[in-house]
Scaffold this motif. Sequence first.
Motif, PDB file in Angstrom:
ATOM      1  N   LEU A   1       3.898   2.425 -12.961  1.00 29.09           N
ATOM      2  CA  LEU A   1       3.023   3.506 -13.721  1.00 29.09           C
ATOM      3  C   LEU A   1       3.716   5.040 -13.531  1.00 29.09           C
ATOM      4  CD1 LEU A   1      -0.849   2.369 -12.451  1.00 29.09           C
ATOM      5  CD2 LEU A   1       0.477   1.595 -14.691  1.00 29.09           C
TER       6      LEU A   1
ATOM      7  N   LYS B   1       5.435   6.893 -16.922  1.00 28.98           N
ATOM      8  CA  LYS B   1       5.056   8.461 -17.408  1.00 28.98           C
ATOM      9  C   LYS B   1       6.276   9.417 -17.341  1.00 28.98           C
ATOM     10  CE  LYS B   1       3.089  11.120 -13.967  1.00 28.98           C
ATOM     11  NZ  LYS B   1       2.376  11.428 -12.905  1.00 28.98           N
TER      12      LYS B   1
ATOM     13  N   LYS C   1      -2.838   5.927 -18.351  1.00 27.64           N
ATOM     14  CA  LYS C   1      -1.796   5.390 -17.144  1.00 27.64           C
ATOM     15  C   LYS C   1      -2.314   3.996 -16.842  1.00 27.64           C
ATOM     16  CE  LYS C   1      -1.085   6.804 -12.213  1.00 27.64           C
ATOM     17  NZ  LYS C   1      -1.406   7.333 -11.145  1.00 27.64           N
TER      18      LYS C   1
END
Length: 565
Positions: free
Chosen positions: A466, A470, A516
């Motif tokens: 994750l 990003k 997310k």
Amino acid sequence: MTLRPRALAACAAFATLLASGALLAPSAAAEPVAGAAPKTAAAAASSAAAGSYTPAAPVWGSCSDDGLKEAKAQCAKVTVPLDYAHPGGTKIKIAVSRVLHTAKKYQGVMLVNPGGPGGSGLGLVTLGQYVPDGAGDGYDWIGFDPRGVGDSEPAVSCDPEFAGYDRPRYVPASPALSEAWFAKTNAYTDACAKKNGPILDHLTTVDSAKDMESIRKALGQKKINYYGFSYGTYLGQVYGTLYPTRLRRVVFDGTVDPRKIWYDANLDQDQPFDVNIDIWFGWIAEHDSTYHLGTTEKAVRSLFYRTEEKLYRDPVKGEGGDLGGSEWVDAFLYAGYYQSTWTDLAATFSGFVRKGDVKALEAAYLDASGYDPDNPKADNGYAVYLGVQCTDTKDWPQRWSTWERDSWRIFRTAPYETWANTWFNEPCRHWPAQQQKELKIDGSKVKSLLMVNETLDAATPYAGSLEVRKRFPKARLIAEPGGTTHAGSLYGNACVDDRIAAYLATGDLPKRRSGKRADVSCKPLPRPEPEASGTKTAKAKQAARAAARAGSPELSALRRAALPR
């Protein structure tokens, strides 16, 4: 451990059991043919004057490994600077292998890394054949042994006996036990300083990323494609930060969290490994009619730890030496990595407890630890693992009190691997090489990335994927909720593998979702079903699995790298 990599849980290939950047047209005209030399000597000189290094094109020949010969692979070595700050100084050699493309539509070169750090990647050139629908056939697959590893020169080694038999108790319940481990790890780092030269100061991930750039230049390619497993995903992050425009298509499987390099990354593994070993205990309990180790997770867990204690008090004699509690813990490490190992390891557990089968226990220990008394460089993977992790960052705590406090805190709820992992990494407190400033990972300019992660992966916890998603705005993430396997792509999960194939064939990625979270979810592979012990089918499958593990570059690399512990 960090990444004790099963180095690659991908070579789905080698067994049926087992496994960039800017998009551009995948035509042969888009990129020079692999192996082409730099265009002119003047261009090379100009490049050197600008402060970069351009190696000579590799001279391809036959490989010494029988598996690579069978795969019709070619091998060579690429000469690179020991220190890229002084490209005219001492040189080292990076071992490379390749399997040429067979499809008419040429897609360029695909560099592969199995993880570790410390895993050999030469055998991964066969990975392309396991990509569904022939989507790997358009690439020249390029394997390489990172600097210090395997067939690269020089290969780092310190003490091949370090992982030998009957080691001290992992949990330091007394000062004497801590002192025993300090004596052992200090002797190891002293040997590393004595036996290895200046290469110890040049084993960082940044150094290896620069070697990848040298390989690209040596192959005459404008861009590379890249497939990285476990630690190999961090190597890909570093390369993408330094050379984002040189990446075409990229796959990360089991992604390292760049916020946790490397002390915190190892701490973050301890709880997930405890979760996964308990899941395995529960699975064994579900199959008590086969293994007869207990009908509840609690009962199996209790038997496991009672057996560990019994072996600490009274080790058993193996062919190579005494097997105590520490060897017992290591023997079952892969159960926390790959559910494909569950049946064999459950049979080993049952066979030892119920029938006193020491032979199978010893084999499992040797498989997981990488110890080989007949190999004078048996610790090569571990030595490089430390050499990379201990110098990648200045954030390793120097005070033992910090390690002790953190380990006891985690141990209270995660007893399985916590102290084993601590001692695995403790040499970084006194590693005999200069620590470097950690590179800040920035994937904002990488144009294409496909990631895969099972959400209960203990070696590279899901939060890392994750975070990388990003930092790489063009990335897409495939999650496998509830899966406990580490870096297991190209292992037969059609939902995952077909998407990888589509991406490698066309560059197409799933639609990116906001927030997310993952962009696609796939069910993990179902848990295995044991066969009745003693049947011909069970014995045949056990033999096939053992042969697969022995031949899998991913698992052999894991053994050598002693992957994330």
